[in-house]
Write an enzyme that holds these catalytic residues in place. Sequence first.
Site, PDB file in Angstrom:
ATOM      1  N   ARG A   1       0.716  -1.332  -0.309  1.00 45.13           N
ATOM      2  CA  ARG A   1      -0.308  -0.106  -0.097  1.00 45.13           C
ATOM      3  C   ARG A   1       0.560   1.300   0.256  1.00 45.13           C
ATOM      4  NH1 ARG A   1      -3.695   0.164   4.056  1.00 45.13           N
ATOM      5  NH2 ARG A   1      -4.732   1.774   3.135  1.00 45.13           N
TER       6      ARG A   1
ATOM      7  N   CYS B   1      -0.297   5.841   9.219  1.00 46.34           N
ATOM      8  CA  CYS B   1      -0.788   5.201   8.741  1.00 46.34           C
ATOM      9  C   CYS B   1      -2.524   5.409   8.092  1.00 46.34           C
ATOM     10  CB  CYS B   1      -1.270   3.798   9.792  1.00 46.34           C
ATOM     11  SG  CYS B   1      -2.600   4.290  10.706  1.00 46.34           S
TER      12      CYS B   1
END
Length: 281
Positions: free
Chosen positions: A180, A239
Amino acid sequence: MYQTLISGADLLVLQAGATPALLLDCRFQLADPGYGARAYADGHLPGAHYLHLDDDLSGSKTGRNGRHPLPELATLAARLAALGVGDGQQVVAYDDAGGMFAARAWWLLRLMGHAEVAVLDGGVATWLAAGGALETGEPAAQRAVFSRRAPLEGTVSCAAVLDNLAAPAFVVVDARGADRFAGQNETIDPVAGHIPGARNRPFMQNLDADGRFKAPETLAAEWRQLFAGVPAEAVVHQCGSGVTACHNLLALAHAGLPGGRLYPGSWSEWCSDPGRPVEAG
């Protein structure tokens, strides 16, 4: 007093003593928001209260402030007081995901100045392995006085992260998985990639194969290599939505490298504005 992690064996002793900890069950699954409440109903550590990531540990979403914005601290403080979290009360948060969600509760209590909070290292499994039992039903809540004090953790805004691109004053570390971060296999947020210049440290790298945190000296060596001379207090953690970045902050505290700050909105807030730059690879 436990301030970072507690083992299943130590928690078993603590709960049998005269001043047991107040337990917070933080089990959750991003793909199934109702999972944690069902797991709690099926069996939880004796005396534990359930906190839901969306309902208790996050605030209202606007579409521009990320998937898990910080809760109103006054509301969370009132909720904790109603459960019996008082000044000086030892709190232990746990989940069944390597501390992924319990770390968010740990960080939020510290944000409100409550130092007596730890995460059960290894979660439910380590409690059972130590000989602990589970129970069903909700414990009676005993209201306490919870006083918000000077924060023990810090945050930075989206604006500060944006300004940092032009005049770097801190390093950003992204706790998402490497794919990601690189802009591959993005299935959660509408835009793939990462904040320009960020470094990557997937939060699962804080754990051994058994699902417990690595030894402090191991974590310290790994994190210092990533920091490459940058002090821990000059690092901002993010995050996808400000949850697993708390796991990295917990690992650093466990390793004796505290002082980092959280960008709460994280990637889900950053990518909500197409005017903010994105990097991939």
